[in-house]
Design a protein around this motif. Structure first.
Motif, mmCIF file in Angstrom:
data_model
loop_
_atom_site.group_PDB
_atom_site.id
_atom_site.type_symbol
_atom_site.label_atom_id
_atom_site.label_comp_id
_atom_site.label_asym_id
_atom_site.label_seq_id
_atom_site.Cartn_x
_atom_site.Cartn_y
_atom_site.Cartn_z
ATOM 1 N N ARG A 137 66.875 65.113 34.070
ATOM 2 C CA ARG A 137 66.391 64.478 35.294
ATOM 3 C C ARG A 137 65.627 63.196 34.955
ATOM 4 N N THR A 138 64.874 63.230 33.832
ATOM 5 C CA THR A 138 64.162 62.030 33.379
ATOM 6 C C THR A 138 65.147 60.927 33.017
ATOM 7 N N HIS A 139 66.207 61.271 32.240
ATOM 8 C CA HIS A 139 67.226 60.273 31.882
ATOM 9 C C HIS A 139 67.860 59.680 33.147
ATOM 10 N N TRP A 140 68.184 60.544 34.113
ATOM 11 C CA TRP A 140 68.874 60.091 35.323
ATOM 12 C C TRP A 140 67.983 59.158 36.142
ATOM 13 N N GLU A 141 66.694 59.515 36.309
ATOM 14 C CA GLU A 141 65.795 58.674 37.100
ATOM 15 C C GLU A 141 65.542 57.333 36.410
ATOM 16 N N GLN A 142 65.434 57.349 35.071
ATOM 17 C CA GLN A 142 65.243 56.085 34.362
ATOM 18 C C GLN A 142 66.452 55.177 34.536
ATOM 19 N N ALA A 143 67.656 55.737 34.472
ATOM 20 C CA ALA A 143 68.856 54.916 34.666
ATOM 21 C C ALA A 143 68.885 54.339 36.078
ATOM 22 N N ALA A 144 68.492 55.145 37.068
ATOM 23 C CA ALA A 144 68.491 54.660 38.452
ATOM 24 C C ALA A 144 67.479 53.537 38.634
ATOM 25 N N ASN A 145 66.244 53.730 38.147
ATOM 26 C CA ASN A 145 65.193 52.740 38.348
ATOM 27 C C ASN A 145 65.434 51.466 37.539
ATOM 28 N N LEU A 146 65.891 51.617 36.288
ATOM 29 C CA LEU A 146 66.164 50.439 35.473
ATOM 30 C C LEU A 146 67.325 49.631 36.042
ATOM 31 N N GLY A 147 68.363 50.331 36.518
ATOM 32 C CA GLY A 147 69.490 49.627 37.107
ATOM 33 C C GLY A 147 69.084 48.867 38.353
ATOM 34 N N HIS A 153 70.896 52.456 42.525
ATOM 35 C CA HIS A 153 70.234 53.615 43.122
ATOM 36 C C HIS A 153 69.462 53.161 44.341
ATOM 37 N N GLY A 154 69.649 53.829 45.479
ATOM 38 C CA GLY A 154 68.886 53.521 46.671
ATOM 39 C C GLY A 154 69.521 52.393 47.454
ATOM 40 N N PRO A 155 69.102 52.230 48.716
ATOM 41 C CA PRO A 155 69.677 51.184 49.568
ATOM 42 C C PRO A 155 69.217 49.815 49.159
ATOM 43 N N PRO A 156 69.997 48.770 49.457
ATOM 44 C CA PRO A 156 69.574 47.412 49.105
ATOM 45 C C PRO A 156 68.346 47.047 49.888
ATOM 46 N N PRO A 157 67.404 46.271 49.301
ATOM 47 C CA PRO A 157 66.193 45.891 50.010
ATOM 48 C C PRO A 157 66.510 44.983 51.182
ATOM 49 N N SER A 158 65.691 45.125 52.260
ATOM 50 C CA SER A 158 65.887 44.302 53.442
ATOM 51 C C SER A 158 65.533 42.853 53.136
ATOM 52 N N THR A 179 56.284 48.826 35.373
ATOM 53 C CA THR A 179 55.556 49.576 34.345
ATOM 54 C C THR A 179 56.240 50.908 34.084
ATOM 55 N N ASP A 180 55.826 51.593 32.971
ATOM 56 C CA ASP A 180 56.415 52.891 32.650
ATOM 57 C C ASP A 180 56.175 53.894 33.770
ATOM 58 N N ARG A 181 54.967 53.810 34.402
ATOM 59 C CA ARG A 181 54.683 54.754 35.472
ATOM 60 C C ARG A 181 55.614 54.549 36.655
ATOM 61 N N GLU A 182 55.931 53.265 36.956
ATOM 62 C CA GLU A 182 56.855 53.001 38.051
ATOM 63 C C GLU A 182 58.234 53.551 37.743
ATOM 64 N N LEU A 183 58.675 53.427 36.505
ATOM 65 C CA LEU A 183 60.017 53.884 36.150
ATOM 66 C C LEU A 183 60.117 55.382 36.226
ATOM 67 N N SER A 184 59.026 56.104 35.939
ATOM 68 C CA SER A 184 59.081 57.559 35.950
ATOM 69 C C SER A 184 58.808 58.136 37.317
ATOM 70 N N SER A 185 57.906 57.493 38.115
ATOM 71 C CA SER A 185 57.536 58.054 39.404
ATOM 72 C C SER A 185 58.210 57.385 40.576
ATOM 73 N N GLY A 186 58.724 56.156 40.380
ATOM 74 C CA GLY A 186 59.330 55.425 41.476
ATOM 75 C C GLY A 186 58.337 54.802 42.424
ATOM 76 N N GLU A 187 56.980 54.843 42.091
ATOM 77 C CA GLU A 187 55.968 54.271 42.966
ATOM 78 C C GLU A 187 55.514 52.934 42.415
ATOM 79 N N PRO A 188 55.514 51.871 43.242
ATOM 80 C CA PRO A 188 55.031 50.570 42.775
ATOM 81 C C PRO A 188 53.535 50.611 42.564
ATOM 82 N N GLN A 189 53.061 49.864 41.558
ATOM 83 C CA GLN A 189 51.646 49.818 41.234
ATOM 84 C C GLN A 189 51.013 48.592 41.869
ATOM 85 N N SER A 190 49.664 48.586 41.911
ATOM 86 C CA SER A 190 48.939 47.450 42.450
ATOM 87 C C SER A 190 49.145 46.252 41.551
ATOM 88 N N PRO A 191 49.234 45.035 42.115
ATOM 89 C CA PRO A 191 49.445 43.848 41.282
ATOM 90 C C PRO A 191 48.248 43.608 40.392
#
Length: 372
Positions: free
Chosen positions: A104-114, A134-139, A159-171
């Motif tokens: 599941r980790t490999h699959w999510e990393q491929a989705a987020n990196l792509g 992975h996911g719909p195109p951004p508006s 960041t690594d956290r974004e790639l694993s959790s899918g949540e954007p971090q604060s700038p």
């Protein structure tokens, strides 16, 4: 990756046709993921995709499994898990939970990196693909306008956290949020209220300044709050004289919301003949499992369908239910042991009346005995 036709000679066990072309792991995250699937397939003895979909009991078609290893598009998680489960768990004996977490980790990393690569390609001016990995195109928001680039548009890579959790971090510090004018003009960026409005670079023909828009928004908010308070207090003051203030306008209880259909099953126990039981050659016995309807969809017209053939004999399918949500059911099949010693492992998968597999993300249940 392109793949040439693949088949297996049933009499010799060897493949016929041209050898499939492997994806290049250096060409992108999806190709790297497909390369990992090929490596797992080789470690498990390199069975054909047809064998994986039939004899090994994968709840996915031969074409779906082949497409997953092609490296041109990221497969769904359900197809990925069936590809991995029959090889890493059933064939190589891996722990199901550990294998699921790893892949599941490999699959999510491929989705987020792509998806990140698609975004970076769009920012650099290169043509973005029609469909992201992975996911719909951004508006795209409002039509593009010319303006001086903002600091928040120069965002660093994920960041690594974004790639694993899918949540954007604060700038990070130095990357300021866009101004109120940018939001009013249709910019896709968002800013925190605590940061406050920031003046935007002047542009020709701007209809109003940022300060004027901020004042207008504040006045609109005050008027809206006042309207809400009046609508709530007025009925309390002018309530029905017969029953007291506010009684006539008391809201009625809201109707119960309908549940979203959710189909799921839970294996509870081997009622008879647990794994590793020794039976005598030629002996007939009844194998019983207990499973529970763990979803909110009633089970009707469902079966356990045998997914493979062994020297032990068992019916092709056996009926389930009907079973209401939350209820458990015992399912029994009559099995005749092989005439010679060996191991007997038979897989069954839940299907409908047309033998179409159901609950693709679930492992098949199985019988595993030793014939003495």
């Amino acid at each position: 990756m392109t793949e040439s036709p693949e088949s297996r000679d049933d009499s010799t066990g060897t493949r016929r046709g041209r050898k499939p072309i492997r994806p290049d792991p250096e060409s992108g995250p999806v190709a790297l993921f497909a390369h990992r699937l090929w490596e797992l397939k080789e470690r498990a003895g390199d069975p054909s995709f047809a064998d994986m979909a039939s004899r090994l009991g994968a709840a996915a078609s031969k074409s779906s499994l082949a497409a997953a290893a092609r490296g041109s598009a990221l497969p769904s998680w359900e197809t990925t898990w069936e590809f991995v489960r029959v090889l890493a768990v059933d064939r190589l004996g891996g722990d199901p939970e550990e294998v699921r977490r790893e892949w599941r980790t490999h699959w999510e990393q491929a989705a987020n990196l792509g998806y990140r690569d698609d975004l970076l390609a769009g920012q650099s001016g290169s043509a973005a693909p029609d469909h992201p990995v992975h996911g719909p195109p951004p508006s795209t928001g409002a039509p593009a306008r010319e303006h001086t680039p903002l600091a928040s548009e120069h965002r660093p890579p994920f960041t690594d956290r974004e790639l694993s959790s899918g949540e954007p971090q604060s700038p990070p510090a130095g990357h300021l949020p866009p101004s109120a004018d940018d939001r009013a003009s249709g910019s896709d960026h968002e800013s925190s209220p605590a940061d406050g409005p920031r003046p935007a670079p002047a542009s020709p023909g701007r209809p109003a300044s940022g300060k004027r828009l901020t004042v207008l928004a504040a006045v609109t908010g005050v008027v809206g709050v006042a309207a809400i308070l009046i609508g709530w207090v007025l009925p309390l003051i002018t309530g029905d004289a017969r029953t007291g203030p506010g009684t006539a306008t008391s809201p009625s209880p809201s109707a119960p919301q309908s549940l979203t259909p959710f189909d799921d099953s839970k294996f509870e126990k081997d009622v008879t003949y647990p794994d590793g039981t020794v039976v005598q050659a030629g002996e007939s016995f009844d194998k019983t499992w207990r499973i529970r309807n763990a979803g909110n969809v009633p089970w009707h017209g469902r079966y356990l369908t045998r997914m493979n053939d062994t020297p032990c004999k068992a019916p092709k399918r056996v009926g389930i239910g009907p079973v209401a949500p939350g209820e458990s059911v015992d399912i029994t099949v009559r099995v005749r042991a092989a005439d010679s010693p060996g191991r007997c492992k038979i897989y069954w998968k839940m299907t409908d009346e047309d033998s179409t597999p159901l609950l693709a993300g679930k492992r098949p249940i199985f019988l595993d005995v030793t014939v003495a």
